[in-house]
Motif scaffolding. Sequence first.
Motif, PDB file in Angstrom:
ATOM      1  N   TYR A 129       2.506  -4.573 -14.437  1.00 46.23           N
ATOM      2  CA  TYR A 129       3.350  -5.315 -13.496  1.00 46.23           C
ATOM      3  C   TYR A 129       2.602  -6.139 -12.988  1.00 46.23           C
ATOM      4  CZ  TYR A 129       6.120  -1.455 -15.789  1.00 46.23           C
ATOM      5  OH  TYR A 129       6.595  -0.200 -16.397  1.00 46.23           O
ATOM      6  N   LEU A 130       3.929  -7.414 -12.843  1.00 43.35           N
ATOM      7  CA  LEU A 130       2.998  -8.258 -11.600  1.00 43.35           C
ATOM      8  C   LEU A 130       3.529  -8.007 -10.011  1.00 43.35           C
ATOM      9  CD1 LEU A 130       1.565 -11.096 -10.802  1.00 43.35           C
ATOM     10  CD2 LEU A 130       3.628 -11.960 -11.054  1.00 43.35           C
ATOM     11  N   GLY A 131       2.291  -7.754  -8.986  1.00 44.29           N
ATOM     12  CA  GLY A 131       2.448  -6.827  -7.893  1.00 44.29           C
ATOM     13  C   GLY A 131       2.500  -6.106  -7.311  1.00 44.29           C
ATOM     14  N   LEU A 132       2.250  -5.121  -8.369  1.00 48.05           N
ATOM     15  CA  LEU A 132       1.823  -3.376  -8.578  1.00 48.05           C
ATOM     16  C   LEU A 132       0.592  -3.620  -7.990  1.00 48.05           C
ATOM     17  CD1 LEU A 132       2.554  -1.182  -9.102  1.00 48.05           C
ATOM     18  CD2 LEU A 132       1.245  -0.939 -11.106  1.00 48.05           C
ATOM     19  N   HIS A 133      -0.348  -4.142  -8.516  1.00 50.98           N
ATOM     20  CA  HIS A 133      -2.430  -4.381  -7.156  1.00 50.98           C
ATOM     21  C   HIS A 133      -1.749  -4.640  -6.056  1.00 50.98           C
ATOM     22  CE1 HIS A 133      -2.651  -2.218 -11.246  1.00 50.98           C
ATOM     23  NE2 HIS A 133      -3.920  -1.488 -10.679  1.00 50.98           N
ATOM     24  N   GLY A 134      -0.808  -5.690  -6.186  1.00 46.38           N
ATOM     25  CA  GLY A 134      -0.945  -6.257  -5.236  1.00 46.38           C
ATOM     26  C   GLY A 134      -0.603  -5.902  -3.641  1.00 46.38           C
ATOM     27  N   PHE A 135       1.126  -4.976  -4.099  1.00 50.27           N
ATOM     28  CA  PHE A 135       1.743  -3.932  -3.023  1.00 50.27           C
ATOM     29  C   PHE A 135       0.830  -2.661  -3.053  1.00 50.27           C
ATOM     30  CE2 PHE A 135       3.800   0.269  -3.256  1.00 50.27           C
ATOM     31  CZ  PHE A 135       4.137   0.215  -1.795  1.00 50.27           C
ATOM     32  N   VAL A 136       0.140  -2.099  -3.466  1.00 46.13           N
ATOM     33  CA  VAL A 136      -1.162  -1.088  -3.798  1.00 46.13           C
ATOM     34  C   VAL A 136      -2.497  -1.628  -2.570  1.00 46.13           C
ATOM     35  CG1 VAL A 136      -2.519   0.685  -5.500  1.00 46.13           C
ATOM     36  CG2 VAL A 136      -0.030   0.407  -5.638  1.00 46.13           C
ATOM     37  N   LEU A 137      -3.314  -2.157  -3.037  1.00 50.81           N
ATOM     38  CA  LEU A 137      -4.385  -2.570  -2.542  1.00 50.81           C
ATOM     39  C   LEU A 137      -4.134  -3.210  -0.812  1.00 50.81           C
ATOM     40  CD1 LEU A 137      -6.890  -4.771  -5.613  1.00 50.81           C
ATOM     41  CD2 LEU A 137      -6.815  -2.175  -4.471  1.00 50.81           C
ATOM     42  N   LEU A 138      -2.999  -3.584  -0.972  1.00 46.39           N
ATOM     43  CA  LEU A 138      -2.379  -4.078   0.724  1.00 46.39           C
ATOM     44  C   LEU A 138      -1.813  -2.620   1.634  1.00 46.39           C
ATOM     45  CD1 LEU A 138      -1.262  -6.743   2.385  1.00 46.39           C
ATOM     46  CD2 LEU A 138       0.964  -6.121   1.700  1.00 46.39           C
ATOM     47  N   VAL A 139      -0.974  -1.647   0.678  1.00 40.82           N
ATOM     48  CA  VAL A 139      -1.096  -0.920   1.427  1.00 40.82           C
ATOM     49  C   VAL A 139      -1.901   0.190   1.758  1.00 40.82           C
ATOM     50  CG1 VAL A 139      -0.298   1.368   1.038  1.00 40.82           C
ATOM     51  CG2 VAL A 139       1.318  -0.178   0.591  1.00 40.82           C
ATOM     52  N   ILE A 140      -3.870   0.311   1.018  1.00 44.24           N
ATOM     53  CA  ILE A 140      -5.059   1.075   0.908  1.00 44.24           C
ATOM     54  C   ILE A 140      -5.114   0.052   2.378  1.00 44.24           C
ATOM     55  CG2 ILE A 140      -7.345   1.108   0.240  1.00 44.24           C
ATOM     56  CD1 ILE A 140      -5.579   2.027  -2.004  1.00 44.24           C
ATOM     57  N   PHE A 141      -5.420  -1.412   2.167  1.00 48.01           N
ATOM     58  CA  PHE A 141      -5.785  -2.274   3.028  1.00 48.01           C
ATOM     59  C   PHE A 141      -5.732  -2.029   4.375  1.00 48.01           C
ATOM     60  CE2 PHE A 141      -6.069  -5.752   5.784  1.00 48.01           C
ATOM     61  CZ  PHE A 141      -6.761  -6.080   6.560  1.00 48.01           C
ATOM     62  N   LEU A 142      -3.915  -1.391   4.483  1.00 46.78           N
ATOM     63  CA  LEU A 142      -3.466  -1.656   5.950  1.00 46.78           C
ATOM     64  C   LEU A 142      -3.589   0.157   6.013  1.00 46.78           C
ATOM     65  CD1 LEU A 142       0.379  -3.027   5.488  1.00 46.78           C
ATOM     66  CD2 LEU A 142      -2.108  -3.977   6.744  1.00 46.78           C
ATOM     67  N   LEU A 143      -3.878   1.147   5.591  1.00 47.94           N
ATOM     68  CA  LEU A 143      -4.045   2.197   5.835  1.00 47.94           C
ATOM     69  C   LEU A 143      -6.066   2.385   5.902  1.00 47.94           C
ATOM     70  CD1 LEU A 143      -2.762   4.039   3.184  1.00 47.94           C
ATOM     71  CD2 LEU A 143      -2.196   4.823   5.612  1.00 47.94           C
ATOM     72  N   VAL A 144      -6.433   1.490   6.021  1.00 49.39           N
ATOM     73  CA  VAL A 144      -7.932   1.944   6.162  1.00 49.39           C
ATOM     74  C   VAL A 144      -8.038   0.699   7.249  1.00 49.39           C
ATOM     75  CG1 VAL A 144     -10.604   0.388   5.660  1.00 49.39           C
ATOM     76  CG2 VAL A 144      -9.144   1.839   4.025  1.00 49.39           C
ATOM     77  N   ARG A 145      -7.316  -0.202   7.673  1.00 49.42           N
ATOM     78  CA  ARG A 145      -7.946  -1.356   8.855  1.00 49.42           C
ATOM     79  C   ARG A 145      -7.211  -0.014  10.097  1.00 49.42           C
ATOM     80  NH1 ARG A 145     -10.680  -3.639  10.515  1.00 49.42           N
ATOM     81  NH2 ARG A 145     -10.127  -4.370  12.754  1.00 49.42           N
ATOM     82  N   GLY A 146      -5.923   0.792   9.370  1.00 47.92           N
ATOM     83  CA  GLY A 146      -5.119   1.365  10.855  1.00 47.92           C
ATOM     84  C   GLY A 146      -6.132   2.035  10.838  1.00 47.92           C
ATOM     85  N   THR A 147      -6.787   3.160  10.438  1.00 44.61           N
ATOM     86  CA  THR A 147      -7.681   3.971  11.446  1.00 44.61           C
ATOM     87  C   THR A 147      -9.063   3.182  11.469  1.00 44.61           C
ATOM     88  OG1 THR A 147      -9.374   3.876   8.978  1.00 44.61           O
ATOM     89  CG2 THR A 147      -6.781   5.648   9.568  1.00 44.61           C
TER      90      THR A 147
END
Length: 174
Positions: free
Chosen positions: A70-88
């Motif tokens: 599914y194109l974009g699946l890992h893009g979405f997942v890794l983006l959310v992980i980046f934002l969670l890390v960056r937020g903390t």
Amino acid sequence: MSRAVYVYFLIGYLFILLQTSLLPVLLPFNLEPDLLLILVVYVGLLENYIRGSLLTFTLGCLFDVFAGHYLGLHGFVLLVIFLLVRGTVDRFNTENSLLLLLMVFAGTFIEGGLLVFSLKFFAHAGPVGSLILWRLLPQAILNFVATWLLLSGVLWIQKRFFPRESIPGLQKLR
């Protein structure tokens, strides 16, 4: 864009090639370390929101081109992980390498949960949840060990070839 983003992109591209072509052949039981997750957590500790978000989404989509259904699946997942890390990141000492190890360990569980959620909610992909969830603990341990080996190797290279330079986030592992 800064030079570091280009370096991260090249390292990410190399990690994608390793994850999709070499590691599945070399490692048994289809358990290979998620090198891209390690890079995303590292980028999350050091880069700002704009550059890091663009980089992680691009690398995730590139991973989907090589190995995803599914194109974009890992893009979405890794983006959310980046934002969670960056937020903390403001709450922790980002120069401590133990933080990277622990965030990769926790990030493995978050990645698994986001993959299950995304596949169930957006793709209606059947019983994939059990296939992903039963592998999370071994995958988290494997990612933890791979991160430690990767950090140790980078520190050895730094001490051997670049003794006067400092790589961000690696000072406390020495």
